[in-house]
Design an enzyme around this catalytic site. Sequence first.
Site, PDB file in Angstrom:
ATOM      1  N   ASP A   1       0.847  -1.136   0.092  1.00 52.44           N
ATOM      2  CA  ASP A   1      -0.007  -0.118   0.203  1.00 52.44           C
ATOM      3  C   ASP A   1       0.812   1.270   0.106  1.00 52.44           C
ATOM      4  O   ASP A   1       2.025   1.231   0.377  1.00 52.44           O
ATOM      5  CB  ASP A   1      -1.032  -0.101   1.320  1.00 52.44           C
ATOM      6  CG  ASP A   1      -0.157  -0.545   2.367  1.00 52.44           C
ATOM      7  OD1 ASP A   1       1.006  -0.464   2.464  1.00 52.44           O
ATOM      8  OD2 ASP A   1      -0.920  -0.633   3.474  1.00 52.44           O
TER       9      ASP A   1
ATOM     10  N   ASN B 102      -7.791  -2.957  14.080  1.00 53.85           N
ATOM     11  CA  ASN B 102      -9.165  -3.210  13.675  1.00 53.85           C
ATOM     12  C   ASN B 102      -9.094  -4.410  12.538  1.00 53.85           C
ATOM     13  O   ASN B 102     -10.024  -4.616  11.865  1.00 53.85           O
ATOM     14  CB  ASN B 102      -9.589  -2.014  13.006  1.00 53.85           C
ATOM     15  CG  ASN B 102      -9.165  -1.574  11.636  1.00 53.85           C
ATOM     16  OD1 ASN B 102      -7.883  -2.208  11.314  1.00 53.85           O
ATOM     17  ND2 ASN B 102      -9.565  -0.464  11.051  1.00 53.85           N
TER      18      ASN B 102
ATOM     19  N   HIS C 226      -7.362  -4.832   9.816  1.00 57.99           N
ATOM     20  CA  HIS C 226      -6.957  -4.496   8.450  1.00 57.99           C
ATOM     21  C   HIS C 226      -5.753  -5.228   7.846  1.00 57.99           C
ATOM     22  O   HIS C 226      -4.844  -5.245   8.795  1.00 57.99           O
ATOM     23  CB  HIS C 226      -7.049  -3.070   8.002  1.00 57.99           C
ATOM     24  CG  HIS C 226      -6.071  -2.212   8.459  1.00 57.99           C
ATOM     25  ND1 HIS C 226      -6.094  -0.899   8.761  1.00 57.99           N
ATOM     26  CD2 HIS C 226      -4.577  -2.465   8.608  1.00 57.99           C
ATOM     27  CE1 HIS C 226      -5.014  -0.087   9.125  1.00 57.99           C
ATOM     28  NE2 HIS C 226      -4.074  -1.259   9.013  1.00 57.99           N
TER      29      HIS C 226
ATOM     30  N   GLU D 209      -9.762  -1.931   4.889  1.00 56.85           N
ATOM     31  CA  GLU D 209     -10.299  -1.540   6.095  1.00 56.85           C
ATOM     32  C   GLU D 209     -11.452  -2.538   6.244  1.00 56.85           C
ATOM     33  O   GLU D 209     -12.037  -3.076   5.322  1.00 56.85           O
ATOM     34  CB  GLU D 209     -10.808  -0.084   6.038  1.00 56.85           C
ATOM     35  CG  GLU D 209      -9.658   0.927   6.239  1.00 56.85           C
ATOM     36  CD  GLU D 209      -8.702   1.082   7.358  1.00 56.85           C
ATOM     37  OE1 GLU D 209      -8.711   0.140   8.391  1.00 56.85           O
ATOM     38  OE2 GLU D 209      -8.429   2.098   7.771  1.00 56.85           O
TER      39      GLU D 209
HETATM   40  C1  GLP Z   1      -0.418   0.087   8.459  1.00 59.45           C
HETATM   41  C2  GLP Z   1      -0.400  -0.696   7.305  1.00 59.45           C
HETATM   42  C3  GLP Z   1      -0.286  -1.985   7.358  1.00 59.45           C
HETATM   43  C4  GLP Z   1       0.184  -2.549   8.751  1.00 59.45           C
HETATM   44  C5  GLP Z   1      -0.370  -1.682   9.835  1.00 59.45           C
HETATM   45  C6  GLP Z   1       0.257  -2.138  11.402  1.00 59.45           C
HETATM   46  O1  GLP Z   1      -1.906   0.412   8.741  1.00 59.45           O
HETATM   47  N1  GLP Z   1      -0.860  -0.291   5.968  1.00 59.45           N
HETATM   48  O2  GLP Z   1       0.309  -2.632   6.471  1.00 59.45           O
HETATM   49  O3  GLP Z   1       0.014  -4.011   8.959  1.00 59.45           O
HETATM   50  O4  GLP Z   1       0.028  -0.382   9.856  1.00 59.45           O
HETATM   51  O5  GLP Z   1       1.238  -1.294  11.739  1.00 59.45           O
HETATM   52  P1  GLP Z   1       2.168  -1.679  12.887  1.00 59.45           P
HETATM   53  O6  GLP Z   1       3.267  -2.823  12.248  1.00 59.45           O
HETATM   54  O7  GLP Z   1       3.133  -0.344  13.112  1.00 59.45           O
HETATM   55  O8  GLP Z   1       1.593  -2.228  13.937  1.00 59.45           O
END
Ligand code: GLP
Length: 259
Positions: A67, A136, A138, A143
């Site tokens: 993304d 959440n 995702h 989402e």
């Molecule tokens: C973002 C990314 C996700 C990732 C998530 C969790 O929203 N788009 O790909 O898994 O963050 O982030 P973290 O690893 O910092 O908890």
Amino acid sequence: MQIIVCETPDEGADLVTREILRRLESKPDLVLGLATGSTPIGVYERLVRLHREKGVDFSRVRTFNLDEYIGLSAEHPQSYRFFMRRHLFDALNIPAANIHFPPTEGPELQRKCREYDEKIQAVGGIDIQILGIGSNGHIGFNEPTSSLRSGTRVKTLTEKTLRDNSRFYSSGETQPHLATTMGIGTILGAKRILLQAFGEKKADAIRAIVEGPISAFWPGSVLQLHPETTLFLVRASATRLEMLEYYVRTHHYHRELEE
Ligand code: GLP
């Protein structure tokens, strides 16, 4: 889903890195699906170390990121292109032409998103997809209520995601509300999926995606349909799992069979 409860996030990162390395040895032109966020950083550090210290070659590897935010330039420190350069690409020898990000600019964004999925198909699909998970549920930026067969497209970020990720922005700095993300269908197309989740903030999401019903409300739950998915957890992110001890025992027996 295979569930591995690790002692520490470092152990999780070691296991994920070991699998990537093993696959890279048999397929030097490996196609990797890559994630951002704090969770995969340990794996990226290990890949960089392997390249620097052991000369592991990444020159034929192809990468597709999950993304990217809409409205941030590649030079913006919060953009995922910047993140990936900083944590991985600047230190490895992957040719720039082999590195791909979802499109975020210009006219005909929808068509470019379709082309992103076609590009993944054209190289034979993603061999290993690295994933984290949002609190959440995702995956990527899919989402809650995302279509379970979606392809790459633009998504609006939820309040929860904006709050979770606001820690990376200084006050007054504009935080993007839109992002392009690989779809859930795109992610399910990967041959192998390695999802890491550390910290108690992820415990509700892990419970929902592992033991809850498959539901667009918890997008990660769709991984129940994927036969080659492994979750690397730590105790803190696994506390809400009803069958935790069963997963630990299963992993123990699997390891014994492998030895
Ligand atoms: C973002 C990314 C996700 C990732 C998530 C969790 O929203 N788009 O790909 O898994 O963050 O982030 P973290 O690893 O910092 O908890």
